[in-house]
Design an enzyme around this catalytic site. Structure first.
Site, mmCIF file in Angstrom:
data_model
loop_
_atom_site.group_PDB
_atom_site.id
_atom_site.type_symbol
_atom_site.label_atom_id
_atom_site.label_comp_id
_atom_site.label_asym_id
_atom_site.label_seq_id
_atom_site.Cartn_x
_atom_site.Cartn_y
_atom_site.Cartn_z
ATOM 1 C CB SER A 1 5.210 -1.622 11.731
ATOM 2 O OG SER A 1 4.619 -0.554 11.872
ATOM 3 N N GLY B 1 2.873 -1.141 4.458
ATOM 4 C CA GLY B 1 2.831 0.285 3.964
ATOM 5 C C GLY B 1 4.257 0.753 3.832
ATOM 6 N N GLY B 2 5.014 1.358 4.741
ATOM 7 C CA GLY B 2 6.280 1.877 4.642
ATOM 8 C C GLY B 2 7.439 1.051 3.882
ATOM 9 C CG HIS C 1 -5.684 1.800 5.353
ATOM 10 N ND1 HIS C 1 -5.367 2.709 5.968
ATOM 11 C CD2 HIS C 1 -4.697 1.030 5.104
ATOM 12 C CE1 HIS C 1 -4.425 2.357 6.440
ATOM 13 N NE2 HIS C 1 -3.902 1.558 5.727
ATOM 14 C CG ASN D 1 -1.709 1.135 1.288
ATOM 15 O OD1 ASN D 1 -1.693 2.069 0.435
ATOM 16 N ND2 ASN D 1 -2.212 1.412 2.635
ATOM 17 C CD1 TRP D 2 3.450 0.893 -3.046
ATOM 18 C CD2 TRP D 2 3.573 2.173 -4.677
ATOM 19 N NE1 TRP D 2 4.204 0.146 -3.721
ATOM 20 C CE2 TRP D 2 4.144 0.833 -4.978
ATOM 21 C CE3 TRP D 2 3.343 3.055 -5.974
ATOM 22 C CZ2 TRP D 2 4.718 0.429 -6.568
ATOM 23 C CZ3 TRP D 2 3.891 2.796 -7.000
ATOM 24 C CH2 TRP D 2 4.790 1.469 -7.217
ATOM 25 C CE LYS D 3 -0.058 3.401 4.709
ATOM 26 N NZ LYS D 3 0.133 3.769 6.127
ATOM 27 C CD GLU E 1 -3.711 -2.836 7.295
ATOM 28 O OE1 GLU E 1 -2.462 -2.881 6.733
ATOM 29 O OE2 GLU E 1 -4.257 -1.729 7.207
ATOM 30 C CD GLU F 1 -3.156 5.352 6.619
ATOM 31 O OE1 GLU F 1 -3.107 5.642 5.561
ATOM 32 O OE2 GLU F 1 -2.186 5.104 7.405
ATOM 33 N N GLY G 1 2.361 2.217 10.914
ATOM 34 C CA GLY G 1 3.285 3.296 10.428
ATOM 35 C C GLY G 1 3.862 3.716 11.652
HETATM 36 C C1 PEP Z 1 -0.766 0.174 5.787
HETATM 37 O O1 PEP Z 1 -0.852 1.333 5.854
HETATM 38 O O2 PEP Z 1 -1.707 -0.607 5.692
HETATM 39 C C2 PEP Z 1 0.361 -0.615 6.717
HETATM 40 C C3 PEP Z 1 0.309 -1.886 7.361
HETATM 41 O O3 PEP Z 1 1.384 0.575 7.030
HETATM 42 P P1 PEP Z 1 2.957 0.169 7.604
HETATM 43 O O4 PEP Z 1 3.491 -1.172 7.073
HETATM 44 O O5 PEP Z 1 3.708 1.233 7.337
HETATM 45 O O6 PEP Z 1 2.595 0.056 9.154
#
Ligand code: PEP
Length: 252
Positions: free
Chosen positions: A212, A233-234, A95, A9-11, A167, A97, A173
């Site tokens: 994470s 994500g990251g 998600h 997920n590049w956001k 999640e 967010e 994040g």
């Molecule tokens: C996400 O936003 O779906 C996510 C899991 O982010 P991160 O891996 O950065 O925690």
């Protein structure tokens, strides 16, 4: 046996140059990922570029959200049919967010799930609790509520066409990861809740962990019996980290 899925997920990150470099890196290393399928979910504006660069590769792509509507006067929205035009296979739905920053309710998420299925795409349904909810012992209740809303509108069998991502919001994040045991507990809870209505769907559905996940914790998480992949994500913004997570997938 369920195959491991690793979805990035590049956001709201990237530029045409960065997307080019990231995809080039992922394509170069994809052959080294033997036991997982890879998916990238860029911002909408890069879908055409992603489709062009990944055409003919083993890597699939998807979107980060979608409208529940099919077409019409919905300024700024993008429909599932439009995503299909760009050969998307997946769409992330609900998600945290989207839920917390853009007011998406359980019902809206369920409606989006329906729209994605109707277009023949695969929803990646995100569920997960806030830190305060975990501390209050409400994790299962929250996850059950989020899941039940989708089942109520779409039916239990609809989950067979989708992917679920657990999640925990406190792990997204933040660099804090659920321990493999904490994650496994919730994954097993999700699977058992589905099994109470349909054992075949529960056996089939892929449940990803997100929060994470990184190269150094992926192997432990992916070794758990009910963790079928990761929503990243990251770490999905660095080709080598994303590929390393894919390589950590155990042979099924
Ligand atoms: C996400 O936003 O779906 C996510 C899991 O982010 P991160 O891996 O950065 O925690």
């Amino acid at each position: 046996m369920r195959r491991i899925l690793v979805a990035g997920n590049w956001k709201m990150n990237g530029s045409t140059t960065q997307v080019d470099a990231l995809l080039t890196g992922i394509k170069q290393g994809a052959a080294g990922v033997q036991h997982a399928d890879l998916v990238v979910c860029p911002p909408f504006v890069y879908l055409q570029q992603v489709a062009a660069q990944l055409a003919g590769s083993s890597i699939a792509w998807g979107a980060q959200t979608v409208s529940k509507e099919q077409a019409g006067a919905f300024t700024g929205e993008v429909s599932a049919e439009m995503l299909k035009d760009f050969q998307c296979r997946y769409v992330i739905i609900g998600h945290s967010e989207r839920r917390s920053l853009y007011g998406e309710t359980d019902v809206m998420v369920a409606e989006k799930y329906a729209a994605v299925r109707k277009a023949g795409l695969t929803p990646i349904l995100c569920v997960g609790e806030l830190l305060a909810e975990r501390e209050a012992g409400q994790t299962e209740a929250v996850v059950a509520r989020q899941l039940d809303a989708v089942i109520a509108l779409n039916g239990i069998v609809a989950l067979a066409d989708g992917v679920i991502a657990y999640e925990p919001v406190w792990a997204i994040g933040t660099g804090k990861t659920a321990s493999p045991q904490q994650a496994q507990e919730v994954h097993a809870f999700i699977r058992s809740r589905i099994a109470a209505q349909d054992v075949a769907v529960a056996t089939q559905v892929q449940i990803l962990y997100g929060g994470s996940m990184k190269p150094d914790n992926a192997a432990e998480l992916l070794a758990m019996p009910d963790i079928d992949g990761g929503l990243i994500g990251g770490a999905s913004l660095k080709a080598e980290d994303f590929l390393a997570i894919g390589r950590a997938a155990p042979a099924s």
